[in-house]
Design a protein around this motif. Structure first.
Motif, PDB file in Angstrom:
ATOM      1  N   ILE A   1      -2.973  -8.083   2.536  1.00  0.00           N
ATOM      2  CA  ILE A   1      -2.363  -8.479   1.267  1.00  0.00           C
ATOM      3  C   ILE A   1      -1.234  -9.476   1.544  1.00  0.00           C
ATOM      4  O   ILE A   1      -0.300  -9.178   2.276  1.00  0.00           O
ATOM      5  CB  ILE A   1      -1.848  -7.255   0.504  1.00  0.00           C
ATOM      6  CG1 ILE A   1      -3.026  -6.345   0.122  1.00  0.00           C
ATOM      7  CG2 ILE A   1      -1.079  -7.669  -0.745  1.00  0.00           C
ATOM      8  CD1 ILE A   1      -2.629  -5.086  -0.590  1.00  0.00           C
TER       9      ILE A   1
ATOM     10  N   GLU B   1       4.090  -3.943   5.878  1.00  0.00           N
ATOM     11  CA  GLU B   1       3.211  -5.089   5.868  1.00  0.00           C
ATOM     12  C   GLU B   1       3.988  -6.304   6.358  1.00  0.00           C
ATOM     13  O   GLU B   1       4.858  -6.820   5.656  1.00  0.00           O
ATOM     14  CB  GLU B   1       2.650  -5.339   4.462  1.00  0.00           C
ATOM     15  CG  GLU B   1       1.840  -6.602   4.311  1.00  0.00           C
ATOM     16  CD  GLU B   1       0.798  -6.735   5.420  1.00  0.00           C
ATOM     17  OE1 GLU B   1       0.946  -7.662   6.263  1.00  0.00           O
ATOM     18  OE2 GLU B   1      -0.145  -5.920   5.454  1.00  0.00           O
TER      19      GLU B   1
ATOM     20  N   ASP C   1      -9.454   2.344  -2.409  1.00  0.00           N
ATOM     21  CA  ASP C   1      -8.306   1.997  -3.244  1.00  0.00           C
ATOM     22  C   ASP C   1      -7.486   3.233  -3.593  1.00  0.00           C
ATOM     23  O   ASP C   1      -6.254   3.171  -3.688  1.00  0.00           O
ATOM     24  CB  ASP C   1      -8.774   1.296  -4.522  1.00  0.00           C
ATOM     25  CG  ASP C   1      -9.307  -0.107  -4.260  1.00  0.00           C
ATOM     26  OD1 ASP C   1      -9.084  -0.629  -3.154  1.00  0.00           O
ATOM     27  OD2 ASP C   1      -9.957  -0.669  -5.159  1.00  0.00           O
TER      28      ASP C   1
ATOM     29  N   LEU D   1       0.839  -1.199   0.000  1.00  0.00           N
ATOM     30  CA  LEU D   1       0.000   0.000   0.000  1.00  0.00           C
ATOM     31  C   LEU D   1       0.878   1.254   0.000  1.00  0.00           C
ATOM     32  O   LEU D   1       2.050   1.207   0.357  1.00  0.00           O
ATOM     33  CB  LEU D   1      -0.921   0.015   1.217  1.00  0.00           C
ATOM     34  CG  LEU D   1      -1.826  -1.195   1.444  1.00  0.00           C
ATOM     35  CD1 LEU D   1      -2.789  -0.921   2.591  1.00  0.00           C
ATOM     36  CD2 LEU D   1      -2.581  -1.582   0.192  1.00  0.00           C
TER      37      LEU D   1
ATOM     38  N   LYS E   1      -9.722  -7.175   1.132  1.00  0.00           N
ATOM     39  CA  LYS E   1      -9.934  -7.071   2.573  1.00  0.00           C
ATOM     40  C   LYS E   1     -11.320  -7.590   2.964  1.00  0.00           C
ATOM     41  O   LYS E   1     -11.470  -8.322   3.953  1.00  0.00           O
ATOM     42  CB  LYS E   1      -9.778  -5.619   3.028  1.00  0.00           C
ATOM     43  CG  LYS E   1      -8.373  -5.042   2.895  1.00  0.00           C
ATOM     44  CD  LYS E   1      -8.414  -3.526   3.109  1.00  0.00           C
ATOM     45  CE  LYS E   1      -7.055  -2.878   2.905  1.00  0.00           C
ATOM     46  NZ  LYS E   1      -6.204  -3.028   4.088  1.00  0.00           N
TER      47      LYS E   1
ATOM     48  N   SER F   1      -2.610  -5.280   6.381  1.00  0.00           N
ATOM     49  CA  SER F   1      -3.512  -4.858   5.310  1.00  0.00           C
ATOM     50  C   SER F   1      -4.229  -6.051   4.716  1.00  0.00           C
ATOM     51  O   SER F   1      -5.179  -5.898   3.949  1.00  0.00           O
ATOM     52  CB  SER F   1      -2.709  -4.162   4.198  1.00  0.00           C
ATOM     53  OG  SER F   1      -1.883  -5.115   3.512  1.00  0.00           O
TER      54      SER F   1
ATOM     55  N   THR G   1      -3.605   1.568  -4.206  1.00  0.00           N
ATOM     56  CA  THR G   1      -3.629   0.283  -4.900  1.00  0.00           C
ATOM     57  C   THR G   1      -4.992  -0.355  -4.690  1.00  0.00           C
ATOM     58  O   THR G   1      -5.767   0.055  -3.818  1.00  0.00           O
ATOM     59  CB  THR G   1      -2.525  -0.651  -4.374  1.00  0.00           C
ATOM     60  OG1 THR G   1      -2.398  -1.788  -5.235  1.00  0.00           O
ATOM     61  CG2 THR G   1      -2.816  -1.141  -2.964  1.00  0.00           C
ATOM     62  N   ARG G   2      -5.302  -1.370  -5.485  1.00  0.00           N
ATOM     63  CA  ARG G   2      -6.590  -2.051  -5.374  1.00  0.00           C
ATOM     64  C   ARG G   2      -6.503  -3.115  -4.280  1.00  0.00           C
ATOM     65  O   ARG G   2      -5.952  -4.188  -4.488  1.00  0.00           O
ATOM     66  CB  ARG G   2      -6.969  -2.681  -6.710  1.00  0.00           C
ATOM     67  CG  ARG G   2      -7.207  -1.643  -7.807  1.00  0.00           C
ATOM     68  CD  ARG G   2      -7.532  -2.300  -9.136  1.00  0.00           C
ATOM     69  NE  ARG G   2      -7.759  -1.292 -10.163  1.00  0.00           N
ATOM     70  CZ  ARG G   2      -8.020  -1.580 -11.439  1.00  0.00           C
ATOM     71  NH1 ARG G   2      -8.066  -2.848 -11.836  1.00  0.00           N
ATOM     72  NH2 ARG G   2      -8.216  -0.610 -12.311  1.00  0.00           N
ATOM     73  N   ALA G   3      -7.057  -2.790  -3.141  1.00  0.00           N
ATOM     74  CA  ALA G   3      -6.948  -3.699  -2.000  1.00  0.00           C
ATOM     75  C   ALA G   3      -8.265  -3.911  -1.267  1.00  0.00           C
ATOM     76  O   ALA G   3      -8.414  -4.888  -0.531  1.00  0.00           O
ATOM     77  CB  ALA G   3      -5.913  -3.159  -1.012  1.00  0.00           C
TER      78      ALA G   3
END
Length: 373
Positions: free
Chosen positions: A90, A62, A121, A18, A132, A88, A126-128
């Protein structure tokens, strides 16, 4: 002799997928080549247990970026530490979560940036968000204690009701509504992140209603942002009183941002035992007790509650880490906070258009962090 610390915040890496514009990591992040090895972290966790620490918070960056995370959790558990993963999400698969739980993981804190996917996002860079949402039921099924952390600020506080509803649907044990703290990247982006007075007042009402409605099902915690509080927070429970932080390269700090304070030398676990750093190092002694306090702190009835406030905020806002936190209404420099708040409230938010996605708004943020390489 200081009392033993209660908790260790272990920043095992600054690597992160992120790029959140409110990241609390330092502006100069530690690269992966400088990170403590598995063996070094195992030694640190054992030392932490002998020092009387009860719980460890594995964070970053992370922490899932560390391939040895299961080994670190096992070491913490073996040392008798309650183990919390702050993530996060990820990099978390069902197999990896199963392995972490088997190793002794007891708690997961999963962060969210908004209730709306496009806005979340964009804030994260970023696309997260969808990931989640999908991960939450998996964490719930694992049997560990589960906290959702909702980070709030000027750009999403108008969505707070939706954010609480999203959290409720994911069934955590605890919901933490965390106002951005203005250090690091967040301080750089303060003008875009600090909410208005109307937003803060509305959020207090929404949170109070949620606490009442969810009582007995989800424990809801929240704190008013410093810039709108009458008195400052007791940062980290007081300098060197309850908690310590170890950064990815082994530097030991009393709080996340302490490295910005000039003139302080923070010792490293590669060079000194953790017990010596906590009890005897100059940096941890610097703002312990009351002798360092200026007026009005020294004669204030609250000096054993907020300990003069945050040393890093005093430095960032007033230019002097040894001064009263300017967030305090009694501080001689409180006008500096009032000026910032007045400026923010002179430019109200624009309702539904206050968060958008697209290249045309990239200039809105002053800075986005890049992960340690």
């Amino acid at each position: 002799m200081p009392s033993n610390p209660l908790g260790l915040i272990a920043e095992v890496t600054h690597r992160c997928p992120l790029h959140c514009v409110y990241c609390s990591n330092p502006l100069q992040m530690a690269g992966s080549s400088s990170e403590l090895t598995t063996a070094e972290w195992v030694s640190v966790l054992q030392q932490a247990s002998r020092l009387g620490i009860l719980h460890v918070h594995l964070t970053g960056g992370e922490p899932l970026a560390r391939p040895d995370l299961v080994e670190l959790v096992d070491a913490a558990h073996s040392a008798g530490l309650y183990t919390n993963l702050i993530t996060s999400g990820i990099g978390l698969s069902e197999n990896r979560l199963t392995a972490l739980v088997k190793a002794g993981l007891e708690h997961v804190q999963l962060s969210f940036q908004d209730s709306r996917q496009s806005a979340a996002d964009w804030i994260a860079g970023t696309r997260a968000h969808a990931l989640k949402v999908d991960l939450a039921p998996m964490i719930r099924r694992s049997g560990v204690a589960f906290t959702i952390n909702m980070v709030v600020h000027r750009q999403n506080l108008d969505h707070l009701g939706e954010m609480i509803a999203l959290a409720e649907s994911l069934q955590p044990d605890r919901l933490e509504i965390a106002h951005v703290q203005y250090y690091g990247w967040a301080f750089k982006n303060r003008g875009a992140l600090l909410p208005t007075r109307d937003q803060v007042d509305a959020s207090i009402r929404i949170i109070a209603a949620a606490q009442q409605r969810l009582s007995g099902r989800i424990h809801v915690e929240a704190v008013v942002p410093d810039y709108y509080a009458r008195y400052p927070k007791a940062c980290m429970g007081g300098w060197g009183r309850q908690l310590l932080i170890i950064d990815p390269a082994g530097k030991v700090l009393p709080c996340h941002a302490a490295g910005i304070i000039p003139g302080l030398q923070f010792d490293n676990v590669r060079n000194h035992p953790l017990q010596w750093i906590w009890r005897e190092s100059d940096a941890f002694q610097k703002f312990r007790g009351e002798l360092w306090m200026p007026e009005p702190c020294r004669s204030c009835d609250r000096r054993d509650k907020d300990f003069g406030g945050c040393r890093c905020q005093a430095f960032l806002v007033a230019g002097d880490a040894a001064s009263t936190d300017p967030a305090c209404s009694l501080a001689p420099t409180h006008s500096l906070i009032e000026a910032v708040v007045a400026g923010v409230n002179a430019t109200p938010t624009s309702g539904e258009n206050n968060v958008q996605v697209g290249e045309e708004l990239n200039h809105f943020w002053s800075y986005r962090p890049q992960p340690g390489k």
